[in-house]
Every structure is written in structure tokens, then in C-alpha cells.
Design an enzyme around this catalytic site. Structure first.
Site, PDB file in Angstrom:
ATOM      1  N   ASP A 102      -6.693  -6.908   4.072  1.00 61.14           N
ATOM      2  CA  ASP A 102      -7.751  -6.305   3.253  1.00 61.14           C
ATOM      3  C   ASP A 102      -8.581  -7.408   2.609  1.00 61.14           C
ATOM      4  O   ASP A 102      -9.812  -7.410   2.666  1.00 61.14           O
ATOM      5  CB  ASP A 102      -7.110  -5.417   2.181  1.00 61.14           C
TER       6      ASP A 102
ATOM      7  N   TYR B 259       0.827  -1.204   0.000  1.00 60.57           N
ATOM      8  CA  TYR B 259       0.000   0.000   0.000  1.00 60.57           C
ATOM      9  C   TYR B 259       0.866   1.262   0.000  1.00 60.57           C
ATOM     10  O   TYR B 259       0.484   2.278  -0.561  1.00 60.57           O
ATOM     11  CB  TYR B 259      -0.904   0.034   1.238  1.00 60.57           C
TER      12      TYR B 259
ATOM     13  N   LYS C 240       3.019 -15.122   3.980  1.00 58.78           N
ATOM     14  CA  LYS C 240       3.351 -15.961   2.829  1.00 58.78           C
ATOM     15  C   LYS C 240       4.859 -16.178   2.865  1.00 58.78           C
ATOM     16  O   LYS C 240       5.595 -15.859   1.919  1.00 58.78           O
ATOM     17  CB  LYS C 240       2.870 -15.263   1.536  1.00 58.78           C
TER      18      LYS C 240
ATOM     19  N   ASP D 230      -2.714 -18.377   1.644  1.00 60.47           N
ATOM     20  CA  ASP D 230      -3.594 -19.154   0.754  1.00 60.47           C
ATOM     21  C   ASP D 230      -4.366 -20.205   1.546  1.00 60.47           C
ATOM     22  O   ASP D 230      -5.569 -20.406   1.369  1.00 60.47           O
ATOM     23  CB  ASP D 230      -2.800 -19.780  -0.408  1.00 60.47           C
TER      24      ASP D 230
ATOM     25  N   ASP E   8     -12.600  -9.047   3.833  1.00 65.03           N
ATOM     26  CA  ASP E   8     -13.773  -9.076   2.940  1.00 65.03           C
ATOM     27  C   ASP E   8     -14.331 -10.500   2.907  1.00 65.03           C
ATOM     28  O   ASP E   8     -15.542 -10.708   2.958  1.00 65.03           O
ATOM     29  CB  ASP E   8     -13.395  -8.658   1.508  1.00 65.03           C
TER      30      ASP E   8
END
Ligand code: IPM
Ligand code: MG
Length: 365
Positions: free
Chosen positions: A245, A142, A189, A221, A249
Site C-alpha cells: 500500500d 489489514y 522486514k 525501509d 503510493d
């Protein structure tokens, strides 16, 4: 208690939901004899239209002086369909997060029993789920360097973390885990990304300072899959900006809808409270948006921002009452039955206030 609150309604459905979060705060102030003073400021597309800047200086100045901020959403279809536009509504939100040092974004996945059937996940799998996400908010891709090569055909975003950025949010997450069920899951990750290896190494080290918290590390994942396979096994989840983020969701489906989730961004100074949903321009101005996430954001402001636990709980309980009575906005109504009373944004807001009134006349001093 005396507090100054800045309202930043923003774009799309932002203004029409934020008035209900504000109304809930006004009601609490009145019932409990608090003095909340409100001011308003522009951000996002609304601010670009008026001033050319997604975060005008005036907004930033007001934000720095206030005690807490209730925010709606930013975004506009015009920008989504034209990636070449340089000045964008989201820049306002990212800049204010950075300027105010809001490095920790708390996203509670609050599951109302009444909404078990509103989710696309089976109720038996959801039951009992109570997750608190800690999403890092001022680092990662970001804020890393963004580049487009001169030929226009190659682009990059730098995924970057400094150790101190990981440490400070990790401490917050571990402290929360100590107060909750003493379980923390850190998502990264690390099998591929160097920044994730730094993340994991740092979290591992910090975990030794919290020996009573059971810490696990999981790849993002796998987490995306586990979250809907077995959401129940998670309690505090700690993760980086981009992963957080995306995962939150996804996790909103546990709560039935994006329209139900609120968040608190905290860090160096004042708190910033906002629904996790975006500006949803497709339904803006149609009285279809769910105002409950804004009211729950107001509840988070009361609890986390001002330490007013009882007042915050009253808002949550009133929403529960409303849901128990069968009132729903479109996003949480089960389309296959007609056993719910489906309300528009304004009617839903008013209904929550009505139930809140019933409760405050009984409890407030
Ligand atoms: C969120 C939003 C923002 C983000 C956008 C609007 C910049 O999706 O708060 O989750 O990506 O952080
Ligand atoms: Mg998001």
C-alpha cells in the site's frame, strides 16, 4: 465476446472518473463487436448514506455474479477526521476484496514517456522504468485481529500471514517475472518481524521452482529509498499488503501522479479493476480529477480480465496520443510552463475517446 461488467463508482472523485473508464469500455465494445452489459452498485460512504452498510448485500450479490468489476474509490472527509466512527467506507472495499478472494493486487507502474517531466524525480533517473508490483491483498495487519483495551488507551493490530497466503501470491509474481525480464524483488522486514521471516523463507523456497528468475530480497525501509534512487533496477516487486500500500503510493510519483496508476485485483474468481488513487474529496465535484487511471483500469480489465490485448493496447495508445498532443489534467501539468493544454475531468475523458475513435476506425474489424 459477451461480458457482464459491474460498475461501483463509490465516493469522492470515484463517480466522475469511473464514467470515463466505462465510456472507454463501451467504445471498445462497439468498435470490436463485443457485448458488454453494465450494471451499477453502491459501496463506501454512498452506500452507508443509503443503507447504513458500506458493502450492501445487493452489491456483494451482484459482484459475485458478474464477470468483472470497475471500481472508483471510497472514503469521505467526515470519517478521516473522526477515527471513533465504527462504520467506515473503507470497510466496504476491504470486505469485497476478502469475499471475492482477491489476494493479488497488480499495480503496474506505467511510465508514459511524455510524463517524464511531470514527476518530482529527475527524468534521467526515471527513464526506462517499468515495474509491476504484486501487493498481497487479503492478509496482513489489514485483516489481523484489531483490539482496543477496555481503558481505551492501548490498541493493537495483528500482523499475520499464513504460509499458503504467501505461496499463492508468490507463484503469481514468479510467473509474471518469467514473462517479463526474469527479475523479482521481494520486499519484507525480516530483520524485525516474524511474519516477514515466514514471508522470506516461503519466497526463497518458491524461488527454487523458478530457477531462471533472478530473485532478490530487500528490507522495506531500504526499498523506500531505492525506489526513488534507482527505480530502473526493479521489474517485478512482490510484497505484503501494508508495505505494498505504502510503496505503490510512493511509486506513483515515478509515473508522475497518483492519477495515472491503475490496478487489477485478482485471485480466486473474477477481477476487480480500480485506480490506485483514493476518493480525493478535496477536489471531488470540481472537474479537476484525472480520469486516466480509470481508463487505464478499464484497459487492465480488457487485458487481464478478458484477455483482449489488442483492445487494451488501444486505450493505452490513445492516452499516449492525448499526452503527445499536450493535453493534461491539473495533476500532470507542469505548473512552471504554459506549454500544456490543461483540461478538466470531462474534457480529458472526451479527448481520450476522440483519439480512441481515430484509432478504432483505422484498426477495428
Ligand atoms: C488502496 C487504498 C486502500 C488500501 C484503502 C482505501 C482502504 O489505500 O487501495 O491502496 O489501503 O488498501
Ligand atoms: Mg493505498
Amino acid at each position: 465476446m459477451k461480458k457482464n461488467i459491474l460498475i461501483i463508482p463509490g465516493d469522492g472523485i470515484g463517480p466522475e472518473v469511473t464514467i470515463w473508464g466505462k465510456a472507454a469500455l463501451e467504445h471498445i465494445a462497439e468498435a470490436f463487436d463485443h457485448q458488454f452489459t453494465f450494471d451499477e452498485a453502491l459501496m463506501g460512504h454512498a452506500a452507508i448514506e443509503k443503507t447504513g452498510n458500506p458493502l450492501p448485500d445487493d452489491t456483494l450479490e451482484k459482484a459475485k455474479k458478474t464477470d468483472a468489476i470497475l471500481f472508483g474509490a471510497v472514503g469521505h472527509a467526515k470519517y478521516d477526521n473522526d477515527p471513533s466512527l465504527k462504520v467506515r467506507p473503507e470497510q466496504g472495499l476491504l470486505k469485497i476484496r476478502k469475499e471475492l478472494g482477491l489476494f493479488a493486487n497488480l499495480r503496474p507502474i506505467l511510465l508514459f514517456e511524455e510524463l517524464l517531466h511531470a514527476s518530482s524525480i529527475k527524468p534521467a533517473i526515471l527513464k526506462g522504468t517499468d515495474i509491476l508490483f504484486f501487493r498481497e491483498l487479503t492478509g496482513d495487519v489489514y485483516f489481523g485481529e484489531k483490539k482496543r483495551e477496555d481503558d481505551g488507551k492501548t490498541a493493537s493490530d495483528l500482523m499475520i500471514y499464513h504460509r499458503y497466503e504467501i505461496e499463492r501470491i508468490a507463484h503469481k509474481a514468479f510467473q509474471a517475472a518469467q514473462q517479463r525480464s526474469k527479475k523479482l524483488c521481494s520486499v519484507d522486514k525480516a530483520n524485525v518481524l516474524e511474519s516477514s521471516r515466514l514471508w522470506r523463507e516461503t519466497v526463497q523456497e518458491i524461488s527454487t521452482q523458478y530457477p531462471e528468475v533472478a530473485t532478490e530480497h530487500i528490507f522495506v525501509d531500504n526499498m523506500a529509498m531505492q525506489l526513488i534512487k534507482n527505480p530502473n533496477r526493479f521489474d517485478v516487486v512482490l510484497t505484503a499488503n501494508l508495505f505494498g500500500d505504502i510503496l505503490t503510493d510512493e511509486a506513483s510519483q515515478i509515473a508522475g501522479s497518483m492519477g495515472m496508476l491503475a490496478s487489477a485485483s485478482v485471485g480466486e474468481s473474477i477481477g476487480f479493476f480500480e485506480p490506485i488513487h483514493g476518493s480525493a474529496h478535496d477536489i471531488a465535484g470540481k472537474d479537476l480529477a484525472n480520469p486516466l487511471a480509470s481508463i487505464l483500469s478499464a484497459a487492465l480489465m480488457l487485458e487481464i480480465g478478458f484477455g483482449l490485448k489488442e483492445e487494451a493496447q488501444l486505450l493505452v495508445d490513445s492516452i499516449n496520443d492525448v499526452l503527445k498532443e499536450g493535453f493534461r489534467t491539473n495533476d500532470i501539468a507542469d505548473q512552471h510552463t504554459n506549454r500544456y493544454k490543461v483540461l478538466g475531468t470531462a474534457e480529458m475523458g472526451k479527448t481520450v475517446l476522440k483519439f480512441l475513435s481515430n484509432r478504432t476506425t483505422n484498426t477495428a474489424t
